[in-house]
Design a protein around this motif. Sequence first.
Motif, PDB file in Angstrom:
ATOM      1  N   LYS A 125       0.914  -1.151  -0.078  1.00 32.83           N
ATOM      2  CA  LYS A 125       0.043   0.087   0.161  1.00 32.83           C
ATOM      3  C   LYS A 125       0.968   1.171   0.106  1.00 32.83           C
ATOM      4  O   LYS A 125       0.650   2.347  -0.768  1.00 32.83           O
ATOM      5  CB  LYS A 125      -0.887  -0.094   1.096  1.00 32.83           C
ATOM      6  CG  LYS A 125      -1.952  -0.860   1.196  1.00 32.83           C
ATOM      7  CD  LYS A 125      -2.880  -0.844   2.235  1.00 32.83           C
ATOM      8  CE  LYS A 125      -4.083  -1.910   2.257  1.00 32.83           C
ATOM      9  NZ  LYS A 125      -4.830  -1.943   3.371  1.00 32.83           N
ATOM     10  N   ALA A 126       1.760   1.199   0.799  1.00 34.17           N
ATOM     11  CA  ALA A 126       2.729   2.188   0.925  1.00 34.17           C
ATOM     12  C   ALA A 126       3.487   2.685  -0.411  1.00 34.17           C
ATOM     13  O   ALA A 126       3.695   3.836  -0.937  1.00 34.17           O
ATOM     14  CB  ALA A 126       3.896   2.234   1.974  1.00 34.17           C
ATOM     15  N   THR A 127       3.746   1.628  -1.191  1.00 36.21           N
ATOM     16  CA  THR A 127       4.539   1.913  -2.395  1.00 36.21           C
ATOM     17  C   THR A 127       3.600   2.166  -3.463  1.00 36.21           C
ATOM     18  O   THR A 127       4.128   2.904  -4.557  1.00 36.21           O
ATOM     19  CB  THR A 127       5.469   0.478  -2.732  1.00 36.21           C
ATOM     20  OG1 THR A 127       4.700  -0.488  -3.011  1.00 36.21           O
ATOM     21  CG2 THR A 127       6.636   0.404  -1.834  1.00 36.21           C
ATOM     22  N   GLU A 128       2.333   1.789  -3.337  1.00 33.04           N
ATOM     23  CA  GLU A 128       1.285   2.306  -4.447  1.00 33.04           C
ATOM     24  C   GLU A 128       0.958   3.632  -4.051  1.00 33.04           C
ATOM     25  O   GLU A 128       0.688   4.446  -5.143  1.00 33.04           O
ATOM     26  CB  GLU A 128       0.033   1.343  -4.248  1.00 33.04           C
ATOM     27  CG  GLU A 128       0.276  -0.210  -4.657  1.00 33.04           C
ATOM     28  CD  GLU A 128      -0.685  -1.048  -4.242  1.00 33.04           C
ATOM     29  OE1 GLU A 128      -1.904  -0.582  -3.780  1.00 33.04           O
ATOM     30  OE2 GLU A 128      -0.687  -2.176  -4.498  1.00 33.04           O
ATOM     31  N   LEU A 129       0.971   4.164  -2.978  1.00 29.29           N
ATOM     32  CA  LEU A 129       0.745   5.650  -2.644  1.00 29.29           C
ATOM     33  C   LEU A 129       2.027   6.430  -2.935  1.00 29.29           C
ATOM     34  O   LEU A 129       1.652   7.608  -3.549  1.00 29.29           O
ATOM     35  CB  LEU A 129       0.335   5.620  -1.506  1.00 29.29           C
ATOM     36  CG  LEU A 129      -0.990   5.093  -0.969  1.00 29.29           C
ATOM     37  CD1 LEU A 129      -1.130   5.024   0.625  1.00 29.29           C
ATOM     38  CD2 LEU A 129      -2.022   5.898  -1.396  1.00 29.29           C
ATOM     39  N   ASN A 130       3.411   6.040  -2.905  1.00 27.06           N
ATOM     40  CA  ASN A 130       4.256   6.911  -3.100  1.00 27.06           C
ATOM     41  C   ASN A 130       5.612   5.780  -3.829  1.00 27.06           C
ATOM     42  O   ASN A 130       6.081   5.094  -3.094  1.00 27.06           O
ATOM     43  CB  ASN A 130       4.708   7.234  -1.643  1.00 27.06           C
ATOM     44  CG  ASN A 130       6.120   8.206  -2.104  1.00 27.06           C
ATOM     45  OD1 ASN A 130       6.663   8.364  -2.962  1.00 27.06           O
ATOM     46  ND2 ASN A 130       6.515   8.526  -0.813  1.00 27.06           N
ATOM     47  N   SER A 131       5.478   5.975  -5.058  1.00 29.35           N
ATOM     48  CA  SER A 131       6.228   5.036  -5.916  1.00 29.35           C
ATOM     49  C   SER A 131       7.674   5.506  -5.699  1.00 29.35           C
ATOM     50  O   SER A 131       8.533   4.733  -6.309  1.00 29.35           O
ATOM     51  CB  SER A 131       5.886   5.153  -7.376  1.00 29.35           C
ATOM     52  OG  SER A 131       6.002   6.490  -7.952  1.00 29.35           O
ATOM     53  N   SER A 132       8.275   6.535  -5.172  1.00 31.78           N
ATOM     54  CA  SER A 132       9.600   6.969  -4.861  1.00 31.78           C
ATOM     55  C   SER A 132      10.077   6.726  -3.180  1.00 31.78           C
ATOM     56  O   SER A 132      11.023   6.946  -2.750  1.00 31.78           O
ATOM     57  CB  SER A 132       9.905   8.337  -5.135  1.00 31.78           C
ATOM     58  OG  SER A 132       9.007   9.294  -4.357  1.00 31.78           O
ATOM     59  N   PHE A 133       9.292   5.617  -2.655  1.00 30.90           N
ATOM     60  CA  PHE A 133       9.409   5.466  -1.197  1.00 30.90           C
ATOM     61  C   PHE A 133      10.376   4.202  -1.027  1.00 30.90           C
ATOM     62  O   PHE A 133       9.914   3.205  -0.931  1.00 30.90           O
ATOM     63  CB  PHE A 133       8.157   5.010  -0.338  1.00 30.90           C
ATOM     64  CG  PHE A 133       8.087   5.189   1.047  1.00 30.90           C
ATOM     65  CD1 PHE A 133       9.226   5.207   1.743  1.00 30.90           C
ATOM     66  CD2 PHE A 133       6.884   5.269   1.537  1.00 30.90           C
ATOM     67  CE1 PHE A 133       8.974   5.249   2.975  1.00 30.90           C
ATOM     68  CE2 PHE A 133       6.660   5.395   3.127  1.00 30.90           C
ATOM     69  CZ  PHE A 133       8.180   5.489   3.648  1.00 30.90           C
ATOM     70  N   ALA A 134      11.495   4.401  -1.148  1.00 32.44           N
ATOM     71  CA  ALA A 134      12.815   3.578  -1.165  1.00 32.44           C
ATOM     72  C   ALA A 134      12.561   2.675   0.071  1.00 32.44           C
ATOM     73  O   ALA A 134      12.820   1.441  -0.068  1.00 32.44           O
ATOM     74  CB  ALA A 134      14.020   4.274  -1.596  1.00 32.44           C
TER      75      ALA A 134
END
Length: 190
Positions: A125-134
């Motif tokens: 969910k976090a990566t879907e919301l923020n695709s630059s969240f390394a």
Amino acid sequence: MIASKSNNKSDMSANKASSKAAAEIKSGARPTHSEINALVANFNHGRLVESEKFALKLTQKYPTDGFGWKVLGAVYQNQNLLEKASVALKNAAAYSPKDSEAQYNLGNYYYDQQLLNEAVDYYRKATELNSSFAQAYYNLGSVLKELNLLPEAEASYQHAFRINPKNAEIHFNLAQMFYEQQRYEEAIKH
């Protein structure tokens, strides 16, 4: 019980304040910038007792806003109050469904509790919301690796690497994963 009529100004002020607080709760009001800044400053300076008190006030004043819950969950995690952290982090994620950090924090909680499938869900969910969240991609890769889902873990690590190629942990985990799969030349590159 019989209610008495009061002309006392303090009673009238209290009623107005109470009505205003009820309206804020009903309207889904959000904390002010100064409230947010004060809470963040306390938390960032390690003042956990003050942070807990202030976050509790925010969750009471703005019960459907995720920010107070998010900080409260982090405070409870730092204090190792895991059941309280669970409730606060779940509220943060539920009340802030578009906040990648709230989803990530709940993923971290689940990962720490070794609830790996739940951790995967919230990191995704976090990566879907923020695709630059390394860091979310990195943690997702770590969980997927523990679940022995190596192709997915590799893809997640690679995504984290593309976002943050200077992160030593990402290099190390990619190299280690390649080494464990006897992909030595790829391991050497990291």
